[in-house]
Write a protein that holds these residues in place. Sequence first.
Motif, PDB file in Angstrom:
ATOM      1  N   ALA A 151       0.256   8.921  -6.278  1.00 30.27           N
ATOM      2  CA  ALA A 151       0.647  10.394  -6.047  1.00 30.27           C
ATOM      3  C   ALA A 151       1.511  10.924  -7.211  1.00 30.27           C
ATOM      4  N   ASN A 160      -9.960   3.313  -1.548  1.00 31.14           N
ATOM      5  CA  ASN A 160      -8.917   4.027  -2.013  1.00 31.14           C
ATOM      6  C   ASN A 160      -9.163   4.759  -3.191  1.00 31.14           C
ATOM      7  N   GLU A 169       0.570   3.946  -2.922  1.00 34.31           N
ATOM      8  CA  GLU A 169       0.070   5.320  -2.811  1.00 34.31           C
ATOM      9  C   GLU A 169       0.955   6.224  -3.544  1.00 34.31           C
ATOM     10  N   GLY A 180      -7.615   8.157  -3.461  1.00 33.09           N
ATOM     11  CA  GLY A 180      -6.351   8.281  -3.699  1.00 33.09           C
ATOM     12  C   GLY A 180      -5.790   7.612  -4.989  1.00 33.09           C
ATOM     13  N   ARG A 181      -6.549   7.184  -6.038  1.00 33.74           N
ATOM     14  CA  ARG A 181      -6.270   6.885  -7.262  1.00 33.74           C
ATOM     15  C   ARG A 181      -5.788   5.508  -7.150  1.00 33.74           C
ATOM     16  N   LYS A 185       0.847  -1.136   0.051  1.00 36.77           N
ATOM     17  CA  LYS A 185      -0.151  -0.003  -0.076  1.00 36.77           C
ATOM     18  C   LYS A 185       0.808   1.400  -0.016  1.00 36.77           C
TER      19      LYS A 185
END
Length: 256
Positions: A131, A173, A127, A176-177, A123
């Motif tokens: 981003a 999620n 992430e 958060g793409r 994860k």
Amino acid sequence: MDLQLKGKTAVVTGGTRGIGRSIAECFADEGANVAICARNTEQIAETVKALEGRGVTAWGAVVDIADGPALQAFIREAGEKLGGIDVLVSNASALVQGNAEPDWQAMFDIDMLGAIRTWEAAKPYLEAAAARRGDAAFIIISSVSAVNSDNPSAYGAMKAALIHFAKGVARQNAAGRIRCNVVSPGTVFFDGGAWDKVKTNMPGFFDQMIKRNPTGRMATPEEIAAATVFLASPRSTFTTGINMIVDGAITQRVNY
């Protein structure tokens, strides 16, 4: 079609044979660097060499999926060696169909906890990738056995649980793409695989299963891989929380 995966990184558990091997090769063919794990040292070495022969960086390690700390250490090491993780594919399975307590334990430890533990370890990397690049993906390989039940089966029940888990991950999620989807194959034939053994030992049942599929055949691992890699790619950025059934229409249910 350019799947926009060149230079990205993918981690595939159970990546030396069958569907997992084909998924790893498909990522490499799209220019993605790949990390794999499995239980056989020689198969890992051979697979890594084959992936490198496709012009990408590849790495592999021996991992017992049921060993949680070892599995999560593999994911973290893959992220460090490859400079991040853009795609995680949880493919490893205990592949047991029974209803005895050891069958349930094996499917829970390897299929269910394997997916959960790889997700937790990957994860932070996913992430960071989302981003930086605007998209990251977690794909779980389930089975059409999740939607069919004739007898109590640890295999079908745990494969169904994975679909439920994936939907929750997808919704939690999405902002958060990080996308989470499931691919559920039907019958898949390859040398040395489960259906190859059925063909040898239970030819009548094998023929019956061939006749059940409107296509008159079973899938190849490459066909499952192609669907998986497309779903994992930035070409599918608005697709999350789905269970993609790739079965040649062997199931009769309507999915909506």
